[in-house]
Design an enzyme around this catalytic site. Structure first.
Site, PDB file in Angstrom:
ATOM      1  N   CYS A  70       6.318  -0.243   6.888  1.00 26.35           N
ATOM      2  CA  CYS A  70       5.891   0.921   6.107  1.00 26.35           C
ATOM      3  C   CYS A  70       7.041   1.346   5.204  1.00 26.35           C
ATOM      4  CB  CYS A  70       5.532   2.060   7.063  1.00 26.35           C
ATOM      5  SG  CYS A  70       5.004   3.568   6.242  1.00 26.35           S
ATOM      6  N   LEU A  71       6.715   1.687   3.956  1.00 22.87           N
ATOM      7  CA  LEU A  71       7.765   2.106   3.026  1.00 22.87           C
ATOM      8  C   LEU A  71       8.442   3.405   3.486  1.00 22.87           C
ATOM      9  CD1 LEU A  71       6.078   1.282  -0.406  1.00 22.87           C
ATOM     10  CD2 LEU A  71       7.963   0.059   0.692  1.00 22.87           C
ATOM     11  N   HIS A  74      -3.992   0.954   7.718  1.00 19.20           N
ATOM     12  CA  HIS A  74      -2.649   1.548   7.699  1.00 19.20           C
ATOM     13  C   HIS A  74      -2.606   2.742   6.729  1.00 19.20           C
ATOM     14  CE1 HIS A  74       1.920   1.059   7.713  1.00 19.20           C
ATOM     15  NE2 HIS A  74       1.703   1.904   6.723  1.00 19.20           N
ATOM     16  N   GLU A  75      -3.144   2.547   5.530  1.00 17.08           N
ATOM     17  CA  GLU A  75      -3.078   3.616   4.518  1.00 17.08           C
ATOM     18  C   GLU A  75      -3.988   4.793   4.885  1.00 17.08           C
ATOM     19  OE1 GLU A  75      -0.630   3.528   2.666  1.00 17.08           O
ATOM     20  OE2 GLU A  75      -0.209   1.427   3.072  1.00 17.08           O
ATOM     21  N   GLY A  89       0.829  -1.192   0.000  1.00 16.58           N
ATOM     22  CA  GLY A  89       0.000   0.000   0.000  1.00 16.58           C
ATOM     23  C   GLY A  89       0.863   1.240   0.000  1.00 16.58           C
ATOM     24  N   GLN A 130       2.803  10.043   1.331  1.00 17.53           N
ATOM     25  CA  GLN A 130       4.127   9.400   1.315  1.00 17.53           C
ATOM     26  C   GLN A 130       4.966   9.804   0.106  1.00 17.53           C
ATOM     27  OE1 GLN A 130       2.387   5.269   2.179  1.00 17.53           O
ATOM     28  NE2 GLN A 130       4.412   5.156   3.106  1.00 17.53           N
ATOM     29  N   HIS A 159      -2.385   7.167   7.222  1.00 12.53           N
ATOM     30  CA  HIS A 159      -1.438   8.108   6.599  1.00 12.53           C
ATOM     31  C   HIS A 159      -2.128   9.417   6.203  1.00 12.53           C
ATOM     32  CE1 HIS A 159       2.450   6.161   6.199  1.00 12.53           C
ATOM     33  NE2 HIS A 159       1.908   5.050   5.744  1.00 12.53           N
TER      34      HIS A 159
HETATM   35 ZN    ZN Z   1       2.842   3.231   5.619  1.00 10.87          ZN
END
Ligand code: ZN
Length: 159
Positions: free
Chosen positions: A88-89, A130-131, A46, A51, A134
């Site tokens: 997480c990226l 999670h997304e 995701g 991000q 953000h």
């Molecule tokens: Zn993330």
């Protein structure tokens, strides 16, 4: 399509609340396509617009069952509880145990502005939560009950 630079933890843009998408135009479509490509390149499941430095409410998710593009997503329901390890990226190499609902439903718009609903459970529900976090400037490390130890991380990479 193009890869975009993923902001890392510490960048204040990751902590801001994103604004609604109001223009469903080529600019949005390019953003969504770039986000999907960037997510795949990073081997993530995701990615949220903040991000990549765009403070707009849209996310892409692919847990291996196909790509979801969610624009202006809003929770309708959240049920149950599950705990699992999350990464997480924007926080590379770190994982933590996070509690999430077992099942969620969200209302969202597609890239053309048409409204839809998505029901998600298990890992897809984790990714959605999670997304969506953000979009409100929340990271999984804020919610993790604990972070994984170096030994646990090593075990993960061996599996
Ligand atoms: Zn993330």
């Amino acid at each position: 399509m193009a890869l975009r630079n993923i902001l890392k933890e510490g960048d204040e843009r990751l902590r801001k609340k994103s604004r609604e998408v109001t223009d469903f135009n080529q600019r949005l479509w390019t953003l969504l396509e770039d986000m999907a490509e960037t997510m795949k390149d990073g081997e993530g499941v995701g990615l949220a617009a903040p991000q990549v430095g765009v403070l707009r409410r849209c996310v892409v998710i692919d847990v291996g069952e196909g790509l979801h593009e969610l624009v202006n997503p809003v929770f309708l329901t959240q049920e149950g509880d599950q705990a699992g390890s999350e990464g997480c990226l924007s926080i590379p190499g770190e994982y933590g145990i996070v509690h999430r609902p077992q099942k969620v439903s969200v209302r969202y718009q597609d890239r053309y502005g048409k409204p839809h609903e998505l029901e998600a459970q298990d890992f897809l529900a984790v990714a959605v939560c999670h997304e969506l976090d953000h979009l409100d400037g929340v990271l999984f490390i804020d919610k993790a009950e604990r972070m994984l130890t170096p030994e646990e991380l090593q075990q993960m990479t061996e599996d």
